[in-house]
Design an enzyme around this catalytic site. Sequence first.
Site, PDB file in Angstrom:
ATOM      1  N   GLU B 243      81.771  82.437  20.124  1.00 34.60           N
ATOM      2  CA  GLU B 243      82.423  81.368  20.893  1.00 34.60           C
ATOM      3  C   GLU B 243      83.631  81.884  21.668  1.00 34.60           C
ATOM      4  O   GLU B 243      84.229  81.161  22.431  1.00 34.60           O
ATOM      5  CB  GLU B 243      82.711  80.154  20.018  1.00 34.60           C
ATOM      6  CG  GLU B 243      83.447  80.456  18.734  1.00 34.60           C
ATOM      7  CD  GLU B 243      84.906  80.648  18.972  1.00 34.60           C
ATOM      8  OE1 GLU B 243      85.432  80.027  19.898  1.00 34.60           O
ATOM      9  OE2 GLU B 243      85.516  81.443  18.231  1.00 34.60           O
ATOM     10  N   GLU B 373      94.936  84.507   5.120  1.00 35.83           N
ATOM     11  CA  GLU B 373      95.309  85.774   4.484  1.00 35.83           C
ATOM     12  C   GLU B 373      94.525  86.931   5.111  1.00 35.83           C
ATOM     13  O   GLU B 373      95.075  88.006   5.344  1.00 35.83           O
ATOM     14  CB  GLU B 373      95.061  85.701   2.975  1.00 35.83           C
ATOM     15  CG  GLU B 373      96.046  84.790   2.229  1.00 35.83           C
ATOM     16  CD  GLU B 373      95.885  83.298   2.536  1.00 35.83           C
ATOM     17  OE1 GLU B 373      94.769  82.876   2.914  1.00 35.83           O
ATOM     18  OE2 GLU B 373      96.873  82.558   2.407  1.00 35.83           O
TER      19      GLU B 373
END
Lengths: 343, 399
Positions: B243, B373
């Site tokens: 995308e 993270e």
Amino acid sequence: MSEYREELRASARKVVEDAGTPASEGAVWPVAVELGWLLTTLPEARGGLGLGWGDAVVLHEELGRGLAGAPLLSAALAAEALAGAENEAGASWLERLLAGEPIAVPLADGALAAEGDGLSGRLEAVPSAAGACALVAWTEGAEALWLIPRDAPAVAIETPPYWDETRAWCAVELRGVPRSAAVVLARGERAARLVEALTVRRALGIAADAVGGGAQLLELTLEHLRTRRQFGRPLALFQALKHRVADLATELAAAEALLHEAAAAVDAGRADAFRRAWEAKLVATAAYARCAEEALQLHGGIGMAVEHPCHLFLKRALLDVELAGDPESLALAVGDAVLREAG
Amino acid sequence: MTAEELASFRAEVRAWLEANVPRGWRSAMTNAPQEAFVALQRDWFHKLVGAGLATPHWPAGWPGGGRSLAEQKVIFEEIARADAPRLILYFVSLYHAACTLFECGTEEQRDRYLPGILEGAVWCQGFSEPNAGSDLASLRTRAERRGDRYLVSGQKIWSTMAQYADHCLLLARTSSEGPPQAGLTYLLVDMKSPGISVRPIHQITGDDEFAEIFFDEVEVPVENRVGEEGGGWAVAQATLASERGLTLVELSARLAHALPRLGRALRERGLAEDPGMRRDLGRLAARVAAARALADQYLERRIAGRERVGDASLVKLHYAVVLREFARLGLRFGGLPAHRDRGFVRGATQETGHWVLDFMNSYNWSIAGGSNEIQRNIIAERLLGMPREPRTWRLEEEA
């Protein structure tokens, strides 16, 4: 991004790097004048390049990166005011400015009061005013924009000790300067428009200073983490520290993107230009302050020593938060704009 | 395309959306059954395909295809501005499946599957597993070669809309030799194959957008393999890059358009006179503007071919952080009344003004698609040049 912009950046970086840390005013200012940095945003009709603040902010980023003391932002704002003045009131002063005699503009909120025949008021955070040939300031409510020559009567210039010593901060006090000794650059509608233009561009300039300073300080911090070893390994291997610098890089990247978006909005005269400029200043100075706060912690003890440049960035970053519009007022202005959209 | 042409294209898209976005879809989708949501998605999908607005990223020659990134950006911005429903049911089909086929598929695979996508075939993605989330390469679903087919056994999780899917993009292990990435193979699986069962996951928000897929000796013909055996990791990277930052351009635009909802929340609580609250709103608006500028800048970089490794992580991490801040401020502005469950709005994305719901939904962006993270690791290691995490370790009790 134009090629010109990248050339300008490379040229500015070289000048600033060659001028030491912090880059001294004496080394940067004459080169800035000689290289025509002040011409960047000046209209072609005034002998300038007629470029936008999208290009100019690059210079202020680089000056921020090098903690430069040269009053380029203040001078660029003065040039903007003089070029936009009614009739030819500013022409001779513009010539002097372009020849290298600084004209100072306050970088903090503050306006003059017109009392009787005189102009009065105290303006804080005016960079390098002591060495300037004149001051550009406006009266409350942006009723008129004035140029006050340095040698006009009743002008007192102080150099209060600021924690940020990288820039030559002055306070200028006008104690009833006779109007006849000052030059009116604009009144009424024109003055209001010029003052708006100056405050918006001032916000871009300070945001750029923050973006550049933050980027350089992050680089110093990364270098420290790569080279400093504890527990038998570089600090850079500790994930807790890596994640903190990743957060700083993210905040700075967003601030930089918003700065350039805001500068484009200002150059295009878009209706949202004000709001974007306030937002850019809020975001960039907050990111710089956070970066400075974290850098001091991540450097450990060495950052507390005066020999290390960490503290210079910290003091400049914390002051930038307060410049170019009090952050509480700017946040309120943006919040109220959202409330108006909410209907 | 010149600036004027782009502006006129924008005007065209805007006019079409104003005439065609299903009116009142948010209220129609509040507490609606999943079937009603699927029906809305199908109608909206066919309308967008018909208008050539669903496939701007497909190559020229395909219906709606061949649009520049700049035009694609316009479409996404206008979809956000019009507050149109997101094509949640078809996102994997239109982006992940199509881009994987265009980039890595064979001519036969493209001819077989792409027309179906335009007709509304639903695809899902089978990558994550219960024990392979952030560490995707450690996945254990096996595909064993038996003559001209693979036999697939294992379990996938967090597959969006898998219960409605016709096909699955599957990443499975064909070998345990060498580094974990090297043993992965990419397969296209017919979801009606015997041995597949799907179990929706009931989420804390009331939604069941995600599902688990169980594979029990499912036969997949060898011609359904994309790329080489053992070459699945590279194909999966193409899938995940499909995308190209457009989603975050759209989502950050949606966030900017949703700011007035926070303003209305403040008014409804009678707090619009409180300067402290208004400042907090202003500060958040500035953060949202920054998120939007960062996503836009990222796309410009891609258009100019100047993208750096790690740039996409900056955009995603920043959006996820700001989205949480948005939701947190919504909770504050909403106060006690926001805790009354006013029902679940299907397909309404992250900023509905139902603040507890929005807060929970904001985790979709801080966990899925590479958690915050993981993004921080990528930024630190690949963009900032910090040393990589050591690859081997041993718990003391295991030593």
